[in-house]
Design a protein around this motif. Structure first.
Motif, short mmCIF file in Angstrom:
data_model
loop_
_atom_site.label_atom_id
_atom_site.label_comp_id
_atom_site.label_asym_id
_atom_site.label_seq_id
_atom_site.Cartn_x
_atom_site.Cartn_y
_atom_site.Cartn_z
N GLY A 31 0.66 -1.36 -0.01
CA GLY A 31 0.48 0.31 0.08
C GLY A 31 0.78 1.46 0.07
O GLY A 31 0.24 2.20 -0.91
N LEU A 32 1.78 1.20 0.78
CA LEU A 32 2.48 2.80 0.60
C LEU A 32 3.24 3.16 -0.44
O LEU A 32 3.68 3.90 -1.16
N ALA A 33 3.54 1.87 -1.11
CA ALA A 33 4.28 1.26 -2.52
C ALA A 33 3.67 2.34 -3.43
O ALA A 33 4.02 3.01 -4.62
N ALA A 34 1.98 1.72 -3.34
CA ALA A 34 1.33 2.65 -3.80
C ALA A 34 0.72 4.13 -3.67
O ALA A 34 -0.86 3.80 -4.35
N ALA A 35 1.69 4.85 -2.73
CA ALA A 35 0.56 5.60 -1.53
C ALA A 35 -0.31 6.87 -3.42
O ALA A 35 0.60 6.71 -4.53
N LEU A 36 -1.39 7.16 -3.27
CA LEU A 36 -2.06 7.61 -3.42
C LEU A 36 -1.32 9.67 -3.92
O LEU A 36 -0.09 9.62 -2.54
N PRO A 37 -1.84 9.92 -5.57
CA PRO A 37 -1.30 11.15 -5.54
C PRO A 37 -1.48 12.12 -4.04
O PRO A 37 -2.69 11.95 -4.16
N VAL A 325 -6.99 -4.93 4.70
CA VAL A 325 -7.93 -3.76 4.62
C VAL A 325 -7.17 -2.57 5.19
O VAL A 325 -6.62 -1.59 4.45
N ALA A 326 -7.20 -2.71 6.57
CA ALA A 326 -6.87 -1.78 7.69
C ALA A 326 -5.16 -0.82 6.91
O ALA A 326 -5.17 0.05 7.12
N PRO A 327 -4.21 -2.17 7.21
CA PRO A 327 -2.88 -1.66 6.65
C PRO A 327 -2.79 -2.04 5.72
O PRO A 327 -2.11 -0.48 5.48
N LEU A 328 -3.42 -1.66 4.63
CA LEU A 328 -3.02 -1.31 2.91
C LEU A 328 -3.79 0.15 2.51
O LEU A 328 -3.09 0.66 2.92
N LEU A 329 -4.87 0.43 3.16
CA LEU A 329 -5.44 1.81 3.46
C LEU A 329 -4.29 2.58 4.39
O LEU A 329 -4.31 3.86 3.79
N ALA A 330 -3.86 2.53 5.40
CA ALA A 330 -2.82 3.13 5.91
C ALA A 330 -2.12 3.67 4.78
O ALA A 330 -1.28 4.72 4.45
N GLY A 331 -1.78 2.36 4.56
CA GLY A 331 -0.29 2.50 3.57
C GLY A 331 -0.71 3.52 2.30
O GLY A 331 0.19 4.39 1.84
N LEU A 332 -1.94 3.07 1.85
CA LEU A 332 -1.89 4.45 0.47
C LEU A 332 -2.47 4.94 0.89
O LEU A 332 -2.13 5.95 -0.11
N GLN A 333 -2.38 5.77 2.45
CA GLN A 333 -2.66 6.87 2.91
C GLN A 333 -1.39 8.00 3.37
O GLN A 333 -1.67 8.75 3.75
N GLY A 334 -0.49 7.54 3.25
CA GLY A 334 0.27 7.47 3.48
C GLY A 334 0.92 7.88 4.85
O GLY A 334 1.96 7.94 5.53
N ARG A 335 0.28 6.97 5.71
CA ARG A 335 0.10 7.26 6.94
C ARG A 335 1.07 6.02 7.60
O ARG A 335 1.36 4.88 7.21
N SER A 336 0.97 6.00 9.24
CA SER A 336 2.41 5.03 9.55
C SER A 336 1.62 4.21 9.86
O SER A 336 0.47 4.00 9.40
N MET A 337 2.30 2.99 9.56
CA MET A 337 1.31 1.53 9.87
C MET A 337 0.69 1.71 11.18
O MET A 337 0.82 1.55 12.54
#
Length: 419
Positions: A31-37, A325-337
């Motif tokens: 998720g973090l590698a694919a963080a949203l723009p 889903v929760a950790p994936l979304l954290a990564g996509l949003q650039g948030r901490s684990m």
């Protein structure tokens, strides 16, 4: 999406179940590698988004000395002759003569040359208009930089934006914030046996996940429109492929319910194969919640899209949400684990052999302990409705009264802080 190909048995090779903690780390990393723009947005449009860069101050806070009380800004020992007035929002003339004063309002800029601020309720005026009184020893004004210095980092990138953050950004002088948008999510409900209205009857059961999962996703910061919830999708491979391809056309994450096994009407795996998906996680050694999966595809814009396969049993589906889903979304949003807090068990909680056990618990915050709840079968939701989260009982262990164990909290409303 990738060109559809016919599924072939030799291409689908399911790896062994991932450990629960390993699975969480793996999906967060992708998720973090694919963080949203990121994009700059007006402050009023940032609630629920995520800081894409640190929040810093544009000036000292406060930017100039400001009076913390209503009263008199004085120079010298007094009594003082009144030479003016200064209100909030104005720039005062300096006090250049001893024993002079200006009336000052709370929040107003303290004039240069002032030696103290005398509270209005601790002052007196003579018949000739002179002001007398004794200023307190502690200065009655706020000094520049008392809260923060110019360019100081106040919040790191990855901080969720809530009303408090918006207010702080405004106080720092920002008109916009560079943030990552909320992920767009969709839900596909699989299962011909499901009813969408009325009570269960005649061998058909009521769909409990179609109405509930979008609200869980919103609590994790997703955007989910009513039109993004589709189903029940017919139990055929073409219907599954068409529904998933359509959802992936606009969603960053598509959750599906049911069909994660390999039964005669479980079409999720063949659908992912047909669309050219890669598994990030394919089954997790956790109970309840078996089997769950997360797959990744590449969209026409080159960005990753994700499919979270949630089991059809309702509680198991929520276990999959909090696990993958929760950790994936954290990564996509650039948030901490997400860091799991610890709780003390008030009662024993059994282990599940070589699987992690996520056990529903209710927190007694006044006593600082967690109690297991009843009605926690995979198909049950009664226990979930009265729970605060899942106690984590690691493989090969059981929970005993007094043990400190991690807990996965159930998500709060966006922006809400846990007590």
């Amino acid at each position: 999406m990738s060109t559809e190909t016919a599924p072939t048995a030799d291409r689908v090779t399911a790896p062994p179940p991932a450990g629960w903690e390993e699975a969480r780390s793996r999906v967060y990393a992708v998720g973090l590698a694919a963080a949203l723009p990121a994009a700059a947005r007006p402050l009023v449009d940032t609630d629920g988004s995520t800081l894409a860069e640190p929040l810093t101050t544009r000036t000292d806070l406060p930017a100039f000395p400001t009076s913390s009380v209503d009263g008199w800004a004085v120079r010298g020992s007094g009594p003082w002759r009144v030479v003016g007035r200064v209100l909030a929002g104005s720039t005062p003339t300096p006090l250049t003569e001893d024993d002079t004063t200006v009336e000052i309002a709370t929040g107003a800029m303290v004039p240069e040359g002032a030696t103290a601020v005398l509270r209005v309720e601790e002052s007196a005026a003579s018949t000739t208009g002179l002001i007398s009184g004794t200023p307190r020893e502690t200065p009655e004004w706020r000094n520049p930089g008392e809260e923060a210095y110019a360019d100081e980092e106040l919040l790191p990138a990855g901080t969720p934006v809530d009303p408090a953050v918006i207010g702080l950004a405004a106080a720092c002088g920002h008109d916009t914030l560079r943030v990552r948008r909320a992920p767009r999510a969709a839900l596909l409900v699989f299962g011909d046996e499901l009813l969408t209205v009325g009570p269960p009857a005649a061998g058909r059961i009521r769909d409990a996940l179609g109405p509930a999962v979008p609200s869980w996703l919103r609590r994790y910061g997703c955007q989910v429109r009513p039109s993004d919830v589709v189903g029940p999708v017919a139990d055929t491979l073409p219907a599954h492929v068409a529904a998933l391809r359509s959802a992936l056309g606009h969603a960053d994450l598509v959750c599906t319910t049911g069909g994660t096994m390999n039964g005669p009407v479980d079409h999720l795996h063949p659908t992912l194969e047909a669309l050219g998906a890669d598994y990030v996680v394919n089954t997790v050694a956790v109970r309840p919640g078996f089997p769950m999966l997360l797959a990744r595809l590449t969209g026409p814009d080159g960005r990753a899209r994700f499919v979270a396969g949630l089991p059809g049993n309702p509680q198991s589906a929520i276990v999959a949400l909090v696990s993958l889903v929760a950790p994936l979304l954290a990564g996509l949003q650039g948030r901490s684990m997400p860091v799991l807090p610890q709780v003390t068990l008030a009662e024993a909680v059994p282990g599940r052999g070589d699987h992690t056990h996520l056990a529903l618990v209710r927190l007694d915050r006044s006593a600082g302990v967690a109690f297991p709840v009843r009605h926690v079968g995979s198909a049950m939701l009664r226990g979930l409705a009265g729970a605060d989260g899942f106690a984590v009982i690691r493989p090969g262990t059981s929970g005993e009264p007094g043990d400190r164990v991690p807990i996965v909290p159930l998500p709060l409303f966006p922006g809400e802080r846990a007590s």
